[in-house]
Design a protein around this motif. Structure first.
Motif, mmCIF file in Angstrom:
data_model
loop_
_atom_site.group_PDB
_atom_site.id
_atom_site.type_symbol
_atom_site.label_atom_id
_atom_site.label_comp_id
_atom_site.label_asym_id
_atom_site.label_seq_id
_atom_site.Cartn_x
_atom_site.Cartn_y
_atom_site.Cartn_z
ATOM 1 N N VAL A 59 -24.057 39.246 67.249
ATOM 2 C CA VAL A 59 -25.246 38.055 67.481
ATOM 3 C C VAL A 59 -24.464 37.632 65.532
ATOM 4 O O VAL A 59 -23.918 36.339 65.543
ATOM 5 N N HIS A 60 -24.787 38.059 64.622
ATOM 6 C CA HIS A 60 -24.156 37.642 63.433
ATOM 7 C C HIS A 60 -23.059 38.454 62.581
ATOM 8 O O HIS A 60 -22.720 38.164 61.957
ATOM 9 N N ALA A 61 -22.656 39.574 63.466
ATOM 10 C CA ALA A 61 -21.451 40.497 62.819
ATOM 11 C C ALA A 61 -20.321 39.901 62.660
ATOM 12 O O ALA A 61 -20.194 38.619 63.978
ATOM 13 N N SER A 62 -19.823 40.049 61.661
ATOM 14 C CA SER A 62 -18.378 39.404 61.523
ATOM 15 C C SER A 62 -17.266 41.092 60.697
ATOM 16 O O SER A 62 -17.892 41.378 59.820
ATOM 17 N N VAL B 10 -18.765 40.488 67.249
ATOM 18 C CA VAL B 10 -18.499 41.611 67.853
ATOM 19 C C VAL B 10 -19.639 42.792 67.078
ATOM 20 O O VAL B 10 -18.786 42.919 65.977
ATOM 21 N N PRO B 11 -20.143 43.448 68.041
ATOM 22 C CA PRO B 11 -20.972 44.570 67.020
ATOM 23 C C PRO B 11 -20.330 45.491 65.862
ATOM 24 O O PRO B 11 -18.696 45.863 66.482
ATOM 25 N N ASN B 12 -20.866 45.270 65.632
ATOM 26 C CA ASN B 12 -20.141 46.341 64.092
ATOM 27 C C ASN B 12 -20.908 47.625 63.199
ATOM 28 O O ASN B 12 -20.273 47.786 62.334
ATOM 29 N N ALA B 13 -22.331 47.372 63.791
ATOM 30 C CA ALA B 13 -22.573 48.379 62.915
ATOM 31 C C ALA B 13 -23.598 48.872 64.072
ATOM 32 O O ALA B 13 -24.192 48.687 65.299
ATOM 33 N N TYR B 14 -24.450 50.200 64.520
ATOM 34 C CA TYR B 14 -25.381 50.565 65.136
ATOM 35 C C TYR B 14 -27.079 50.530 64.920
ATOM 36 O O TYR B 14 -27.352 49.848 63.820
ATOM 37 N N PRO B 15 -27.475 50.508 66.183
ATOM 38 C CA PRO B 15 -28.671 49.815 65.979
ATOM 39 C C PRO B 15 -29.466 50.414 64.629
ATOM 40 O O PRO B 15 -29.994 52.110 64.968
ATOM 41 N N GLY B 16 -30.719 50.136 64.695
ATOM 42 C CA GLY B 16 -31.341 50.779 63.436
ATOM 43 C C GLY B 16 -31.047 50.668 61.786
ATOM 44 O O GLY B 16 -31.186 51.699 60.764
ATOM 45 N N ASP B 17 -29.562 51.382 62.006
ATOM 46 C CA ASP B 17 -28.651 51.803 60.700
ATOM 47 C C ASP B 17 -28.438 50.640 59.495
ATOM 48 O O ASP B 17 -27.456 49.835 59.985
ATOM 49 N N ASN B 18 -29.241 50.882 58.285
ATOM 50 C CA ASN B 18 -29.396 50.244 57.441
ATOM 51 C C ASN B 18 -28.668 50.323 56.215
ATOM 52 O O ASN B 18 -28.402 50.818 55.091
ATOM 53 N N ASP B 19 -28.163 52.428 56.489
ATOM 54 C CA ASP B 19 -28.239 53.418 55.252
ATOM 55 C C ASP B 19 -26.282 53.416 55.669
ATOM 56 O O ASP B 19 -26.197 54.755 55.089
#
Length: 260
Positions: free
Chosen positions: A201-204, A220-229
């Motif tokens: 939604v907010h991916a850039s 376009v998704p550029n991270a994995y769910p729940g990953d903030n590390d």
């Protein structure tokens, strides 16, 4: 033991160059992205003049794989040199793959929904031998999990660059960027604007090469769910065989991570 990361924790290996160093005419960062960079607050940076102390670790078979050397184009300036050799033992490096990577983890993690700008420079030596089937990662945003493909990846594939992004429940979006073979013997300045979001939604994801936009996606998704590390790595990570080469060497200039 195969599959275990070998992190060689580093300290200041090379004393800082003289405080009154002259200003060199050679650019470290492209002016086309300087205005954008001025809107970000620097949260991590290194120009290598004080050694490797800005790293949280080195992932390689030996500490000698990552060192500080003189800039081949500017006397008195220092840069990071990374190499791998075909005769080295990589069994103690993560997944046993030939690699020598600088790790910028520790106090810098990429949190989803935040806006980051990563700037760095690469130098392909004139002695570098391009091979059509040679594939290696030279810069990546690595997910916090030890296994799996990174959400953002910049490769040298044969004689070209390739940038890829991944995230969400899967899928990869890639683009070939011409032409790494034309960049031998000169510094190339990269800038990555990265807003991670597994939902998309907010991916850039935006990438500039010497101030010229070469890749960009929105939503376009550029991270994995729940990953903030997730964290930054750069160096040489070979995804193919050595293709008959005995050694692969790259140089890296200053690295800056900014955040809005």
């Amino acid at each position: 033991m195969k599959g275990i990361k070998l992190f060689i924790w580093v300290c200041l290996l090379v004393p800082g160059w003289a405080a009154h160093a002259q200003v060199f005419p050679l650019r470290w960062t492209d002016p086309a992205t300087s205005a954008l960079a001025s809107t970000f607050t620097t949260i991590k940076s290194s120009d290598w003049q004080n050694g490797l102390g800005s790293l949280s670790g080195i992932q390689s078979p030996s500490a000698d794989n990552v060192t500080i050397v003189n800039d081949p184009l500017a006397e008195g300036r220092q840069v990071a040199q990374v190499y791998i050799r075909s005769d080295q033992n990589y069994s103690q490096v993560d997944n046993g793959s030939p690699r020598a990577e600088m790790v910028f983890s520790g106090d810098v993690k990429f949190v989803q929904g935040q806006d980051y700008l990563v700037r760095w420079s690469t130098y392909i030596p004139t002695s570098y031998a391009f091979a059509p089937k040679l594939l290696m990662v030279i810069t990546q945003i690595h997910q916090s999990a030890l296994a799996g493909s990174p959400p953002v990846e910049l490769d040298i594939n044969g004689s070209d660059y390739v940038v890829s992004i991944r995230g969400g429940s899967g899928g990869t979006e890639s683009k070939q960027i011409c032409c790494a073979a034309q960049d031998q013997g000169k510094w190339i300045n990269w800038a990555l604007r990265y807003v991670p979001d597994a939902s998309g939604v907010h991916a850039s994801t935006q990438l500039w090469k010497d101030g010229v936009a070469v890749f960009g996606t929105q939503g376009v998704p550029n991270a994995y769910p729940g990953d903030n590390d997730s964290y930054l790595k750069m160096g040489v990570y070979l995804l193919s065989s050595f293709q008959g080469l005995s050694q692969i060497t790259l140089l890296f200039g200053p690295v800056t991570i900014g955040q809005h």
